[in-house]
Design a protein around this motif. Structure first.
Motif, PDB file in Angstrom:
ATOM      1  N   ASP A 104       0.809  -1.195  -0.111  1.00 47.46           N
ATOM      2  CA  ASP A 104      -0.142   0.111   0.009  1.00 47.46           C
ATOM      3  C   ASP A 104       1.008   1.170  -0.071  1.00 47.46           C
ATOM      4  O   ASP A 104       1.224   1.711   1.099  1.00 47.46           O
ATOM      5  CB  ASP A 104      -0.924   0.198   1.198  1.00 47.46           C
ATOM      6  CG  ASP A 104      -1.722   1.516   1.227  1.00 47.46           C
ATOM      7  OD1 ASP A 104      -1.828   1.954   0.147  1.00 47.46           O
ATOM      8  OD2 ASP A 104      -2.664   1.392   2.115  1.00 47.46           O
ATOM      9  N   ILE A 105       1.176   1.646  -1.207  1.00 45.86           N
ATOM     10  CA  ILE A 105       1.875   3.039  -1.205  1.00 45.86           C
ATOM     11  C   ILE A 105       1.359   3.910  -2.132  1.00 45.86           C
ATOM     12  O   ILE A 105       1.829   4.495  -3.049  1.00 45.86           O
ATOM     13  CB  ILE A 105       3.232   2.737  -1.774  1.00 45.86           C
ATOM     14  CG1 ILE A 105       3.102   1.813  -3.066  1.00 45.86           C
ATOM     15  CG2 ILE A 105       4.241   1.931  -0.761  1.00 45.86           C
ATOM     16  CD1 ILE A 105       4.550   1.593  -3.634  1.00 45.86           C
ATOM     17  N   HIS A 136       4.373  -0.329   3.908  1.00 47.19           N
ATOM     18  CA  HIS A 136       3.860  -1.333   4.776  1.00 47.19           C
ATOM     19  C   HIS A 136       4.270  -2.731   3.893  1.00 47.19           C
ATOM     20  O   HIS A 136       3.615  -3.750   3.960  1.00 47.19           O
ATOM     21  CB  HIS A 136       2.075  -1.410   4.630  1.00 47.19           C
ATOM     22  CG  HIS A 136       1.780  -0.179   5.338  1.00 47.19           C
ATOM     23  ND1 HIS A 136       2.030   0.183   6.597  1.00 47.19           N
ATOM     24  CD2 HIS A 136       1.244   0.902   4.748  1.00 47.19           C
ATOM     25  CE1 HIS A 136       1.418   1.196   6.874  1.00 47.19           C
ATOM     26  NE2 HIS A 136       1.098   1.732   5.666  1.00 47.19           N
ATOM     27  N   GLY A 137       5.649  -2.767   3.437  1.00 41.54           N
ATOM     28  CA  GLY A 137       6.278  -3.983   2.942  1.00 41.54           C
ATOM     29  C   GLY A 137       7.739  -3.424   2.422  1.00 41.54           C
ATOM     30  O   GLY A 137       8.159  -2.511   2.478  1.00 41.54           O
ATOM     31  N   PRO A 138       8.427  -4.779   2.161  1.00 40.90           N
ATOM     32  CA  PRO A 138       9.758  -4.311   1.801  1.00 40.90           C
ATOM     33  C   PRO A 138       9.811  -3.992   0.225  1.00 40.90           C
ATOM     34  O   PRO A 138       8.864  -3.943  -0.682  1.00 40.90           O
ATOM     35  CB  PRO A 138      10.319  -6.040   1.633  1.00 40.90           C
ATOM     36  CG  PRO A 138       9.151  -6.819   1.489  1.00 40.90           C
ATOM     37  CD  PRO A 138       8.015  -6.255   2.174  1.00 40.90           C
ATOM     38  N   SER A 178      12.540  -5.098   6.005  1.00 47.98           N
ATOM     39  CA  SER A 178      11.397  -5.824   6.719  1.00 47.98           C
ATOM     40  C   SER A 178      10.304  -6.107   6.020  1.00 47.98           C
ATOM     41  O   SER A 178       9.656  -5.067   5.169  1.00 47.98           O
ATOM     42  CB  SER A 178      11.251  -4.997   7.996  1.00 47.98           C
ATOM     43  OG  SER A 178       9.963  -5.397   8.882  1.00 47.98           O
ATOM     44  N   PRO A 179       9.610  -7.461   6.151  1.00 42.80           N
ATOM     45  CA  PRO A 179       8.382  -7.524   5.605  1.00 42.80           C
ATOM     46  C   PRO A 179       7.490  -6.702   6.183  1.00 42.80           C
ATOM     47  O   PRO A 179       6.134  -6.549   5.383  1.00 42.80           O
ATOM     48  CB  PRO A 179       8.086  -9.173   5.985  1.00 42.80           C
ATOM     49  CG  PRO A 179       8.774  -9.218   7.215  1.00 42.80           C
ATOM     50  CD  PRO A 179       9.845  -8.489   6.865  1.00 42.80           C
ATOM     51  N   LYS A 180       7.543  -5.971   7.196  1.00 44.99           N
ATOM     52  CA  LYS A 180       6.369  -5.207   7.868  1.00 44.99           C
ATOM     53  C   LYS A 180       6.661  -3.697   7.274  1.00 44.99           C
ATOM     54  O   LYS A 180       5.741  -2.811   7.683  1.00 44.99           O
ATOM     55  CB  LYS A 180       6.631  -5.268   9.337  1.00 44.99           C
ATOM     56  CG  LYS A 180       6.155  -6.371   9.992  1.00 44.99           C
ATOM     57  CD  LYS A 180       6.187  -6.355  11.482  1.00 44.99           C
ATOM     58  CE  LYS A 180       5.932  -7.547  12.087  1.00 44.99           C
ATOM     59  NZ  LYS A 180       5.874  -7.623  13.638  1.00 44.99           N
ATOM     60  N   GLY A 181       7.720  -3.374   6.639  1.00 47.36           N
ATOM     61  CA  GLY A 181       7.908  -2.274   6.072  1.00 47.36           C
ATOM     62  C   GLY A 181       8.624  -1.181   6.898  1.00 47.36           C
ATOM     63  O   GLY A 181       9.394  -1.791   7.650  1.00 47.36           O
ATOM     64  N   GLY A 182       8.440  -0.040   6.685  1.00 49.18           N
ATOM     65  CA  GLY A 182       9.219   0.790   7.531  1.00 49.18           C
ATOM     66  C   GLY A 182       8.942   2.403   7.196  1.00 49.18           C
ATOM     67  O   GLY A 182       8.186   2.664   6.262  1.00 49.18           O
ATOM     68  N   ARG A 183       9.825   3.229   8.021  1.00 49.50           N
ATOM     69  CA  ARG A 183       9.458   4.697   7.756  1.00 49.50           C
ATOM     70  C   ARG A 183      10.550   5.069   6.879  1.00 49.50           C
ATOM     71  O   ARG A 183      11.693   4.639   6.791  1.00 49.50           O
ATOM     72  CB  ARG A 183       9.570   5.388   9.103  1.00 49.50           C
ATOM     73  CG  ARG A 183       9.682   6.943   9.065  1.00 49.50           C
ATOM     74  CD  ARG A 183       9.383   7.513  10.292  1.00 49.50           C
ATOM     75  NE  ARG A 183       9.629   8.918  10.184  1.00 49.50           N
ATOM     76  CZ  ARG A 183       9.536   9.876  11.291  1.00 49.50           C
ATOM     77  NH1 ARG A 183       8.966   9.201  12.443  1.00 49.50           N
ATOM     78  NH2 ARG A 183       9.965  10.970  11.307  1.00 49.50           N
TER      79      ARG A 183
END
Length: 200
Positions: free
Chosen positions: A2-3, A135-137, A73-78
């Motif tokens: 989701d970007i 919200h993802g790599p 990270s599979p959770k994404g990041g800032r």
């Protein structure tokens, strides 16, 4: 992932009193035209000048692009992007004539965006700062731009006719793209940003 692009806020346009404002840059003489005096004199002589605009050109303009950031990270990041300028886009009236530019600019805004806040004349497009989270790599690039509006115009005051161009925008945009995913058709700013940051 989701970007989705985000729409940023715009500076408020000056109030109705700005309609009486004008620039006073010197103007070259024009064959067959009355000698140029000053913008205030022209404005005083024309209580109701005719301002005609040509077809309005709508386009997306990429103004800044960030460096590519790898998110593992599979959770994404800032994203803490550092932006570099691509295009300096200014809300302005460009003409060699000695006319009240603010009057022309306000008339243009009323035509393209009558019910919304708009950039002030002379404002440089900038989407502002703000944290972006994915919200993802991926190999992520953040970019900024504007939905530009442009037109030619003719300003008529008695025997005087002055032509020029006017530029502004209806909104600023901050978006992100993943270099591992091809931008969709029609995503002009994302395509340009990818060409600058995803080619190696």
């Amino acid at each position: 992932m989701d970007i989705r692009p985000k729409i940023a806020g715009l500076a408020l346009l000056a109030g109705a009193s700005a309609l009486s404002g004008c620039d006073s840059d010197p103007a070259p003489s024009r064959p067959g035209a009355s000698p140029a005096s000053s913008a205030p004199a022209i404005a005083a002589a024309c209580d109701d000048p005719d301002i005609d605009f040509g077809p309005i050109r709508k386009r997306e303009v990429l103004t800044e692009v960030g460096q590519r950031i790898t998110i593992r990270s599979p959770k994404g990041g800032r994203l803490d992007s550092t932006f570099e300028p691509v295009t300096r886009y200014v809300a302005q009236v460009v003409t060699a004539g000695d006319i009240p530019r603010q009057l022309v600019y306000n008339a243009f805004l009323h035509r393209i965006n009558p019910d919304s806040v708009s950039p002030s004349m002379g404002e440089v497009a900038h989407s502002g700062a703000g944290a972006t989270t994915v919200h993802g790599p991926g190999r992520i690039v953040e970019f900024k731009g504007v939905y530009a509006r442009e037109a030619t115009f003719d300003y008529r005051c008695g025997a005087l006719t002055v032509s020029g161009t006017v530029t502004s925008w209806t909104s600023t945009v901050t978006g992100v793209l993943d270099c591992d995913e091809k931008p969709r058709a029609g995503e002009k700013m994302a395509t340009e940003a990818a060409a600058l940051r995803c080619t190696d």
